[in-house]
Enzyme design. Sequence first.
Site, mmCIF file in Angstrom:
data_model
loop_
_atom_site.group_PDB
_atom_site.id
_atom_site.type_symbol
_atom_site.label_atom_id
_atom_site.label_comp_id
_atom_site.label_asym_id
_atom_site.label_seq_id
_atom_site.Cartn_x
_atom_site.Cartn_y
_atom_site.Cartn_z
ATOM 1 N N CYS A 128 0.811 -1.425 -0.695
ATOM 2 C CA CYS A 128 0.232 0.137 -0.397
ATOM 3 C C CYS A 128 0.733 1.123 0.252
ATOM 4 C CB CYS A 128 -0.705 -0.169 1.188
ATOM 5 S SG CYS A 128 -1.944 1.938 1.274
ATOM 6 N N TRP A 165 -7.174 -6.498 5.910
ATOM 7 C CA TRP A 165 -5.965 -6.824 5.717
ATOM 8 C C TRP A 165 -6.120 -8.449 7.090
ATOM 9 C CZ3 TRP A 165 -2.766 -4.863 2.304
ATOM 10 C CH2 TRP A 165 -3.460 -3.231 1.442
ATOM 11 N N THR A 184 -8.336 -0.034 7.566
ATOM 12 C CA THR A 184 -7.121 0.270 6.561
ATOM 13 C C THR A 184 -5.708 0.658 6.875
ATOM 14 O OG1 THR A 184 -7.397 2.670 6.976
ATOM 15 C CG2 THR A 184 -8.334 2.148 5.863
ATOM 16 N N TYR A 204 -5.898 7.143 -8.654
ATOM 17 C CA TYR A 204 -6.208 6.550 -8.423
ATOM 18 C C TYR A 204 -7.820 6.877 -8.609
ATOM 19 C CZ TYR A 204 -4.268 4.065 -4.945
ATOM 20 O OH TYR A 204 -4.024 2.936 -4.063
#
Length: 320
Positions: A57, A90, A124, A188
Amino acid sequence: MTTPTSADSDRSTSGAYVTAGAEFDRDMDYIPDRITRDSDQWPVEPGRYRLVAAKACPWANRAIIVRQLLGLEDVISLGLAGPTHDRRSWTFDLDPGGVDPVLGYERLQEAYLARFPDYPKGITVPAMVDVPTKQVVTNDFPWITHDLFFEWQEFHRPDAPNLWPDDVREEMETVMQRIFTEVNNGVYRCGFAGSQETYEAAYERLWTALDWLEERLADRRYLMGDAITEADVRLFTTLARFDAVYHGHFKCNRNKLTEMPNLWGYARDLFQTPGFGDNTDFEQIKAHYYVVQTDINPTQIVPQGPDPAVWLTPHGREGL
């Protein structure tokens, strides 16, 4: 390796997905808590916190790099999630048994729910976790790296870089804001555009910014001059993913990073600096984007290239 099962898989963890006809809009509403020297609830305390991140990430990669640059490895422990995940969280599938050895968790989600049982938003990285309570403290990634510099200075290594120099602070804030909106988030915006119109607008914004950076780096070694700053960390994590992911997967394909002499030399210069390249894992990067983001790549096929050896070629920027 945890493999997602639907196009929804990326929504709970990064908020990135395609909405037909819409422009991509990143949710920046994070847990606002901070770890500071004068905090009663979350004071700076060596050994108390665990940085949970993922080399896949770009937002989390920033925190991993800054932690090493400042020499905080023995002060703040590091937990690494694997590059792929399902719709829930995750996961720690890189660790033996798929369990983080300090927190005892299989999923980062467990740290969020330990503090907020009804946590409604995405799980996140990066996230700072309080080890005694095993609860998440914050996932506000811009503040995490900011505070690693300003609040943990007592524990920096003696020759740690000054990532926020006073003499260029105001200009650096402006540069970083443009990098975030137009480059970090700009790729993005291209990749998750929901229409041809929104994609083309995002594409133009991205390349306008990259051309500005190419020109800026023509006569200076780093973004703010002759020393590495937080601005360089923030740009690097996007550049490191550009040819491997963003050029094709996100359709940012006017040209490759390797075809922009100043940006490419600059990116290699940073990559070859301790803390940057040794925290960049191209296989994990590719696995994350091409496997998890099934909105864009439903086959989940991961490309073989490009050859990472090019990152170790001479960059010639020492004289700037």
